[in-house]
Write a protein that holds these residues in place. Structure first.
Motif, mmCIF file in Angstrom:
data_model
loop_
_atom_site.group_PDB
_atom_site.id
_atom_site.type_symbol
_atom_site.label_atom_id
_atom_site.label_comp_id
_atom_site.label_asym_id
_atom_site.label_seq_id
_atom_site.Cartn_x
_atom_site.Cartn_y
_atom_site.Cartn_z
ATOM 1 N N THR A 158 0.846 -1.196 0.000
ATOM 2 C CA THR A 158 0.000 0.000 0.000
ATOM 3 C C THR A 158 0.882 1.248 0.000
ATOM 4 N N PRO A 159 0.391 2.348 -0.532
ATOM 5 C CA PRO A 159 1.209 3.576 -0.606
ATOM 6 C C PRO A 159 1.661 4.066 0.761
ATOM 7 N N PHE A 160 2.909 4.464 0.842
ATOM 8 C CA PHE A 160 3.464 5.011 2.079
ATOM 9 C C PHE A 160 2.897 6.408 2.359
ATOM 10 N N PHE A 161 2.995 7.251 1.339
ATOM 11 C CA PHE A 161 2.583 8.649 1.492
ATOM 12 C C PHE A 161 1.619 9.027 0.358
ATOM 13 N N PRO A 162 0.360 8.579 0.445
ATOM 14 C CA PRO A 162 -0.591 8.889 -0.631
ATOM 15 C C PRO A 162 -0.816 10.387 -0.813
ATOM 16 N N ALA A 163 -0.610 11.153 0.256
ATOM 17 C CA ALA A 163 -0.846 12.589 0.174
ATOM 18 C C ALA A 163 0.192 13.307 -0.695
ATOM 19 N N LEU A 164 1.324 12.668 -0.923
ATOM 20 C CA LEU A 164 2.378 13.307 -1.733
ATOM 21 C C LEU A 164 1.993 13.407 -3.202
ATOM 22 N N GLY A 165 1.111 12.532 -3.628
ATOM 23 C CA GLY A 165 0.692 12.569 -5.021
ATOM 24 C C GLY A 165 1.695 11.926 -5.959
ATOM 25 N N ASN A 166 1.433 12.043 -7.241
ATOM 26 C CA ASN A 166 2.239 11.383 -8.271
ATOM 27 C C ASN A 166 3.686 11.845 -8.269
ATOM 28 N N ILE A 167 3.919 13.137 -8.416
ATOM 29 C CA ILE A 167 5.277 13.680 -8.488
ATOM 30 C C ILE A 167 5.980 13.554 -7.138
ATOM 31 N N GLY A 168 5.256 13.785 -6.058
ATOM 32 C CA GLY A 168 5.851 13.693 -4.725
ATOM 33 C C GLY A 168 6.368 12.300 -4.424
ATOM 34 N N ASN A 169 5.579 11.282 -4.739
ATOM 35 C CA ASN A 169 6.018 9.907 -4.532
ATOM 36 C C ASN A 169 7.219 9.570 -5.400
ATOM 37 N N PHE A 170 7.215 10.074 -6.613
ATOM 38 C CA PHE A 170 8.323 9.825 -7.531
ATOM 39 C C PHE A 170 9.622 10.437 -7.007
ATOM 40 N N LEU A 171 9.565 11.692 -6.555
ATOM 41 C CA LEU A 171 10.757 12.361 -6.050
ATOM 42 C C LEU A 171 11.244 11.717 -4.755
ATOM 43 N N PHE A 172 10.307 11.341 -3.880
ATOM 44 C CA PHE A 172 10.708 10.702 -2.635
ATOM 45 C C PHE A 172 11.353 9.348 -2.915
ATOM 46 N N ALA A 173 10.857 8.630 -3.923
ATOM 47 C CA ALA A 173 11.441 7.335 -4.296
ATOM 48 C C ALA A 173 12.877 7.507 -4.777
ATOM 49 N N LEU A 174 13.141 8.583 -5.505
ATOM 50 C CA LEU A 174 14.509 8.864 -5.954
ATOM 51 C C LEU A 174 15.425 9.118 -4.763
ATOM 52 N N PHE A 175 14.934 9.927 -3.823
ATOM 53 C CA PHE A 175 15.716 10.224 -2.619
ATOM 54 C C PHE A 175 15.967 8.953 -1.817
ATOM 55 N N LEU A 176 14.930 8.138 -1.619
ATOM 56 C CA LEU A 176 15.069 6.902 -0.857
ATOM 57 C C LEU A 176 16.049 5.950 -1.536
ATOM 58 N N SER A 177 16.043 5.908 -2.851
ATOM 59 C CA SER A 177 16.967 5.044 -3.597
ATOM 60 C C SER A 177 18.411 5.427 -3.320
ATOM 61 N N ALA A 178 18.694 6.723 -3.307
ATOM 62 C CA ALA A 178 20.050 7.185 -3.009
ATOM 63 C C ALA A 178 20.447 6.802 -1.586
ATOM 64 N N VAL A 179 19.510 6.936 -0.642
ATOM 65 C CA VAL A 179 19.786 6.573 0.753
ATOM 66 C C VAL A 179 20.080 5.073 0.856
ATOM 67 N N ILE A 180 19.297 4.255 0.164
ATOM 68 C CA ILE A 180 19.490 2.802 0.210
ATOM 69 C C ILE A 180 20.871 2.424 -0.311
ATOM 70 N N VAL A 181 21.280 3.043 -1.414
ATOM 71 C CA VAL A 181 22.588 2.733 -2.006
ATOM 72 C C VAL A 181 23.707 3.087 -1.029
ATOM 73 N N VAL A 182 23.633 4.271 -0.449
ATOM 74 C CA VAL A 182 24.698 4.725 0.460
ATOM 75 C C VAL A 182 24.727 3.881 1.730
ATOM 76 N N VAL A 183 23.564 3.627 2.326
ATOM 77 C CA VAL A 183 23.511 2.828 3.549
ATOM 78 C C VAL A 183 23.998 1.408 3.285
ATOM 79 N N ALA A 184 23.581 0.820 2.162
ATOM 80 C CA ALA A 184 24.028 -0.527 1.806
ATOM 81 C C ALA A 184 25.546 -0.570 1.660
ATOM 82 N N TYR A 185 26.109 0.471 1.071
ATOM 83 C CA TYR A 185 27.564 0.536 0.908
ATOM 84 C C TYR A 185 28.272 0.506 2.251
ATOM 85 N N PHE A 186 27.791 1.310 3.200
ATOM 86 C CA PHE A 186 28.450 1.357 4.511
ATOM 87 C C PHE A 186 28.221 0.064 5.302
#
Length: 357
Positions: free
Chosen positions: A309-337
């Motif tokens: 189910t959607p994490f943040f439905p209130a963010l809308g289409n673009i908001g969810n997309f941008l947050f997903a990009l940010f989360l992806s970068a966080v996942i890559v960096v955290v996984a690296y460490f």
């Protein structure tokens, strides 16, 4: 100690980021129209092909077969099996215990049967299995062709796809197909070998080759369709109903088309990074490029744990997309460490990521 090839590290870092982005923006937790379109039309055409191309770039058959098999088993197959055992066998049993349920022998036996009979394909890490099979067949092909690399690559691809299109080798579109990804990635492995052998010629013609390949790739993307993206689409040309409802000779043309897009896109990216990223941009980026296998494994654990189910439905289409990009970068960096932290233990490094220190 061999000197790092920074442009390859940078390209691998970029590609693993695209893999994570593709997974996150396409999952239900951050589902959006923008994410779905980006994943299907901009990421899938190149992200796994370029990984196979880079693997082919470093492919070598100079070792004896026992040595070669040992190296690939340790670096690819071992982490694939260890993580599969932990996730598909141990995790369900631990989850039962944490919920307070009594663990019976029958439950353990049932879960083991699932691992051996239904979960053996370890769907989430199909790329590792596919890469191992690609490496194995490539080595055997080189041996058969007496180290004539061009003949080995072209000949084995023709034979493999001939067997597939006639239905002798089956590759169902099911997510648990044992050959998922293998038939798709194998030609790209040999593309990497060809790129490496033509490296000097590509450098000599980079002034026109880079803009031309980039332009052609962009034009190709305008004709790319969602049905071109399924990794297991390579079904028999004789089947009455194929994957994505593609049948007959269309299977052949679709496979050739998809391969062409992947090759041109990979060539454009290789030339781009060779021209503009030959020096280290940042130690973190270089480090991420060196740990792509581990990041690929760890990001899958996050991806599978996300809700339907959607994490943040209130963010809308673009908001969810941008947050997903940010989360992806966080996942890559955290996984690296996390990988760097686990690398302090040689046994954890070997078993979980196939690296000896």
């Amino acid at each position: 100690m061999k000197q790092r090839i920074f442009w390859i590290d940078h390209l691998k870092a970029f590609t693993i980021f695209m893999v994570v982005v593709g997974h996150i923006i396409s999952c239900d937790a951050f589902k959006s129209v923008a994410g779905k379109w980006t994943y299907e039309n901009l990421i899938i055409p190149f992200h796994m092909p370029i990984f196979a191309v880079l693997s082919g770039w470093f492919f070598s058959a100079k070792d004896s077969f026992p040595v070669f098999l040992k190296k690939k088993t340790v670096s690819i197959l071992l982490p694939y099996l260890v993580w599969g055992f932990l996730w598909y066998f141990c995790k369900p049993l631990v989850s039962l215990c944490m919920t307070g349920q009594e663990l019976h022998l029958s439950t353990v036996v049932w879960q083991l049967r699932f691992l051996l009979y239904d979960g053996y394909c370890l769907y989430g890490w199909w790329f590792l299995r596919a890469l191992f099979l690609c490496m194995l067949l490539a080595y055997i092909s080189v041996e058969v062709c007496k180290y004539k690399m061009l003949l080995a690559g072209a000949g084995s691809c023709i034979v493999l796809y001939g067997l597939m299109w006639t239905g002798i080798i089956t590759n169902t579109p099911d997510k648990d197909s044992f050959l998922k990804g293998f038939l798709y990635l194998y030609p790209f492995l040999w593309t990497g070998v060809a790129f490496r052998n033509l490296e000097q010629k590509m450098d000599n013609h980079r002034k026109w080759l880079f803009p031309c390949s980039t332009l052609v790739f962009v034009v190709m993307l305008f004709f790319w369709k969602e049905t071109d993206s399924f990794y297991a689409m390579n079904t028999s040309a004789t089947e009455p109903v194929g994957a994505n409802n593609i049948t007959g000779i269309d299977v052949v043309w679709k496979t050739v088309w998809r391969y062409s897009v992947g090759v041109v896109g990979s060539l454009a990216l290789v030339l781009l990074f060779k021209q503009y990223f030959v020096r280290s941009v940042h130690p973190l980026i270089t480090g991420i490029g060196q740990e792509t296998l581990g990041i690929y494994i760890l990001q899958s654990l996050v991806y599978w744990s996300l809700p339907n189910t959607p994490f943040f439905p209130a963010l809308g289409n673009i908001g969810n997309f941008l947050f997903a990009l940010f989360l992806s970068a966080v996942i890559v960096v955290v996984a690296y460490f996390i990988i760097r932290l686990l690398s302090r233990n040689k046994y954890a490094t070997l078993l979980l990521f196939g690296k000896s220190v």
